[in-house]
Design a protein around this motif. Structure first.
Motif, PDB file in Angstrom:
ATOM      1  N   ARG A   6      22.805  50.608  41.052  1.00  0.00           N
ATOM      2  CA  ARG A   6      22.140  51.183  42.196  1.00  0.00           C
ATOM      3  C   ARG A   6      22.699  50.832  43.732  1.00  0.00           C
ATOM      4  O   ARG A   6      22.752  51.660  44.514  1.00  0.00           O
ATOM      5  CB  ARG A   6      20.654  50.682  42.337  1.00  0.00           C
ATOM      6  CG  ARG A   6      19.709  51.351  41.374  1.00  0.00           C
ATOM      7  CD  ARG A   6      18.217  51.370  41.594  1.00  0.00           C
ATOM      8  NE  ARG A   6      17.741  49.857  41.760  1.00  0.00           N
ATOM      9  CZ  ARG A   6      17.738  49.498  40.346  1.00  0.00           C
ATOM     10  NH1 ARG A   6      17.613  50.090  39.179  1.00  0.00           N
ATOM     11  NH2 ARG A   6      17.153  48.136  40.344  1.00  0.00           N
ATOM     12  N   ARG A   7      23.023  49.660  43.807  1.00  0.00           N
ATOM     13  CA  ARG A   7      23.734  49.078  45.047  1.00  0.00           C
ATOM     14  C   ARG A   7      25.037  49.606  45.159  1.00  0.00           C
ATOM     15  O   ARG A   7      25.354  50.153  46.202  1.00  0.00           O
ATOM     16  CB  ARG A   7      23.737  47.654  45.106  1.00  0.00           C
ATOM     17  CG  ARG A   7      22.405  47.061  45.345  1.00  0.00           C
ATOM     18  CD  ARG A   7      22.396  45.422  45.384  1.00  0.00           C
ATOM     19  NE  ARG A   7      23.423  44.809  44.665  1.00  0.00           N
ATOM     20  CZ  ARG A   7      22.772  44.013  43.555  1.00  0.00           C
ATOM     21  NH1 ARG A   7      21.479  43.916  43.558  1.00  0.00           N
ATOM     22  NH2 ARG A   7      23.589  43.193  42.731  1.00  0.00           N
ATOM     23  N   ALA A   9      26.319  52.467  43.899  1.00  0.00           N
ATOM     24  CA  ALA A   9      26.173  54.146  43.646  1.00  0.00           C
ATOM     25  C   ALA A   9      26.822  54.777  44.933  1.00  0.00           C
ATOM     26  O   ALA A   9      27.630  55.854  44.388  1.00  0.00           O
ATOM     27  CB  ALA A   9      24.801  54.594  43.303  1.00  0.00           C
ATOM     28  N   GLN A  10      26.416  54.612  46.015  1.00  0.00           N
ATOM     29  CA  GLN A  10      26.853  55.269  47.022  1.00  0.00           C
ATOM     30  C   GLN A  10      28.324  55.035  47.253  1.00  0.00           C
ATOM     31  O   GLN A  10      29.109  56.147  47.746  1.00  0.00           O
ATOM     32  CB  GLN A  10      26.129  55.129  48.534  1.00  0.00           C
ATOM     33  CG  GLN A  10      26.382  55.980  49.471  1.00  0.00           C
ATOM     34  CD  GLN A  10      25.180  55.667  50.689  1.00  0.00           C
ATOM     35  OE1 GLN A  10      24.091  54.818  50.311  1.00  0.00           O
ATOM     36  NE2 GLN A  10      25.194  56.599  51.509  1.00  0.00           N
ATOM     37  N   PHE A  33      25.863  59.306  40.472  1.00  0.00           N
ATOM     38  CA  PHE A  33      25.052  58.585  41.914  1.00  0.00           C
ATOM     39  C   PHE A  33      23.641  58.638  41.396  1.00  0.00           C
ATOM     40  O   PHE A  33      22.987  57.691  41.525  1.00  0.00           O
ATOM     41  CB  PHE A  33      25.436  59.618  43.015  1.00  0.00           C
ATOM     42  CG  PHE A  33      24.539  59.100  44.203  1.00  0.00           C
ATOM     43  CD1 PHE A  33      24.687  57.869  44.772  1.00  0.00           C
ATOM     44  CD2 PHE A  33      23.396  59.971  44.683  1.00  0.00           C
ATOM     45  CE1 PHE A  33      23.669  57.604  45.742  1.00  0.00           C
ATOM     46  CE2 PHE A  33      22.561  59.654  45.648  1.00  0.00           C
ATOM     47  CZ  PHE A  33      22.600  58.457  46.056  1.00  0.00           C
ATOM     48  N   ARG A  37      20.860  55.685  40.853  1.00  0.00           N
ATOM     49  CA  ARG A  37      19.846  55.143  41.673  1.00  0.00           C
ATOM     50  C   ARG A  37      18.483  55.327  41.030  1.00  0.00           C
ATOM     51  O   ARG A  37      17.715  54.369  41.432  1.00  0.00           O
ATOM     52  CB  ARG A  37      19.980  56.471  42.853  1.00  0.00           C
ATOM     53  CG  ARG A  37      21.142  56.035  43.957  1.00  0.00           C
ATOM     54  CD  ARG A  37      21.187  54.635  44.331  1.00  0.00           C
ATOM     55  NE  ARG A  37      19.932  54.292  45.240  1.00  0.00           N
ATOM     56  CZ  ARG A  37      19.652  53.308  45.815  1.00  0.00           C
ATOM     57  NH1 ARG A  37      20.587  52.347  45.792  1.00  0.00           N
ATOM     58  NH2 ARG A  37      18.473  52.931  46.196  1.00  0.00           N
ATOM     59  N   THR A  38      18.585  56.289  40.063  1.00  0.00           N
ATOM     60  CA  THR A  38      17.295  56.518  39.392  1.00  0.00           C
ATOM     61  C   THR A  38      16.986  55.550  37.931  1.00  0.00           C
ATOM     62  O   THR A  38      15.916  55.443  37.351  1.00  0.00           O
ATOM     63  CB  THR A  38      16.822  57.915  38.989  1.00  0.00           C
ATOM     64  OG1 THR A  38      17.828  58.256  38.122  1.00  0.00           O
ATOM     65  CG2 THR A  38      16.946  58.782  40.239  1.00  0.00           C
ATOM     66  N   ALA A  96      23.134  61.712  50.024  1.00  0.00           N
ATOM     67  CA  ALA A  96      23.043  60.389  49.347  1.00  0.00           C
ATOM     68  C   ALA A  96      22.763  59.216  50.139  1.00  0.00           C
ATOM     69  O   ALA A  96      21.954  58.456  49.488  1.00  0.00           O
ATOM     70  CB  ALA A  96      24.692  60.342  48.908  1.00  0.00           C
ATOM     71  N   ALA A 100      19.389  57.055  48.962  1.00  0.00           N
ATOM     72  CA  ALA A 100      19.628  55.903  48.690  1.00  0.00           C
ATOM     73  C   ALA A 100      18.514  55.014  49.346  1.00  0.00           C
ATOM     74  O   ALA A 100      18.063  53.821  48.769  1.00  0.00           O
ATOM     75  CB  ALA A 100      20.977  55.429  49.143  1.00  0.00           C
ATOM     76  N   GLU A 101      17.942  55.439  50.478  1.00  0.00           N
ATOM     77  CA  GLU A 101      16.994  54.599  51.105  1.00  0.00           C
ATOM     78  C   GLU A 101      15.774  54.695  50.203  1.00  0.00           C
ATOM     79  O   GLU A 101      14.753  53.669  50.633  1.00  0.00           O
ATOM     80  CB  GLU A 101      16.706  55.309  52.353  1.00  0.00           C
ATOM     81  CG  GLU A 101      17.854  55.312  53.414  1.00  0.00           C
ATOM     82  CD  GLU A 101      17.850  55.718  54.652  1.00  0.00           C
ATOM     83  OE1 GLU A 101      16.665  56.231  54.989  1.00  0.00           O
ATOM     84  OE2 GLU A 101      18.745  55.858  55.613  1.00  0.00           O
ATOM     85  N   LEU A 103      15.238  56.039  46.669  1.00  0.00           N
ATOM     86  CA  LEU A 103      15.291  56.173  45.207  1.00  0.00           C
ATOM     87  C   LEU A 103      15.506  54.789  44.719  1.00  0.00           C
ATOM     88  O   LEU A 103      16.625  54.157  44.939  1.00  0.00           O
ATOM     89  CB  LEU A 103      16.444  56.901  44.746  1.00  0.00           C
ATOM     90  CG  LEU A 103      16.134  58.356  44.878  1.00  0.00           C
ATOM     91  CD1 LEU A 103      17.367  59.411  44.301  1.00  0.00           C
ATOM     92  CD2 LEU A 103      14.942  58.983  43.980  1.00  0.00           C
ATOM     93  N   ARG A 104      14.660  54.391  43.875  1.00  0.00           N
ATOM     94  CA  ARG A 104      14.638  52.930  43.415  1.00  0.00           C
ATOM     95  C   ARG A 104      14.366  53.007  41.969  1.00  0.00           C
ATOM     96  O   ARG A 104      13.464  53.567  41.390  1.00  0.00           O
ATOM     97  CB  ARG A 104      13.804  52.111  44.075  1.00  0.00           C
ATOM     98  CG  ARG A 104      14.168  51.913  45.489  1.00  0.00           C
ATOM     99  CD  ARG A 104      13.811  50.738  46.172  1.00  0.00           C
ATOM    100  NE  ARG A 104      13.712  50.408  47.609  1.00  0.00           N
ATOM    101  CZ  ARG A 104      14.778  51.089  48.565  1.00  0.00           C
ATOM    102  NH1 ARG A 104      15.456  51.848  48.175  1.00  0.00           N
ATOM    103  NH2 ARG A 104      14.776  50.576  49.716  1.00  0.00           N
TER     104      ARG A 104
END
Length: 104
Positions: A6-7, A9-10, A33, A37-38, A96, A100-101, A103-104
């Motif tokens: 997740r970290r 991904a961007q 991506f 993130r998911t 993205a 990213a802010e 999606l966890r």
């Protein structure tokens, strides 16, 4: 491993878009991506109904963000499979960043 994915991904998206030579590769990078993130496999995003997916989430995206995601996915698919214009990488990276802010 999922948290690290997740970290990263961007950054991975930016790298993949920089080397993408086709709309199909851009779509694949976007799916990677979203999957990272998911916490899903990238293939889960193939043809996904974003509105339905969002409605089923415990913490749904804001409606405008969900609409932006659905519209971008439609444009990427049209470029990859229908010959439409490719989506600018800067536009992909901007959305993205917003996703990213949340999606966890």
């Amino acid at each position: 491993p999922l948290a690290r994915g997740r970290r990263r991904a961007q950054r991975e998206l930016a790298r993949a878009l920089g080397g993408a030579d086709s709309a199909v590769r851009e779509l694949a990078a976007w799916h990677e991506f979203l999957g990272a993130r998911t916490g899903e496999v990238a293939e889960a995003w193939n043809g996904r109904d974003v509105a339905r997916w969002n409605a089923e989430r415990v913490r749904p995206l804001a409606p405008e963000l969900a609409r932006a995601l659905a519209a971008l996915l439609a444009r990427l698919e049209a470029a990859a499979f229908g010959g439409a214009a490719r989506v600018p990488a800067a536009e992909l990276q901007a959305l993205a960043g917003k996703l990213a802010e949340v999606l966890r």
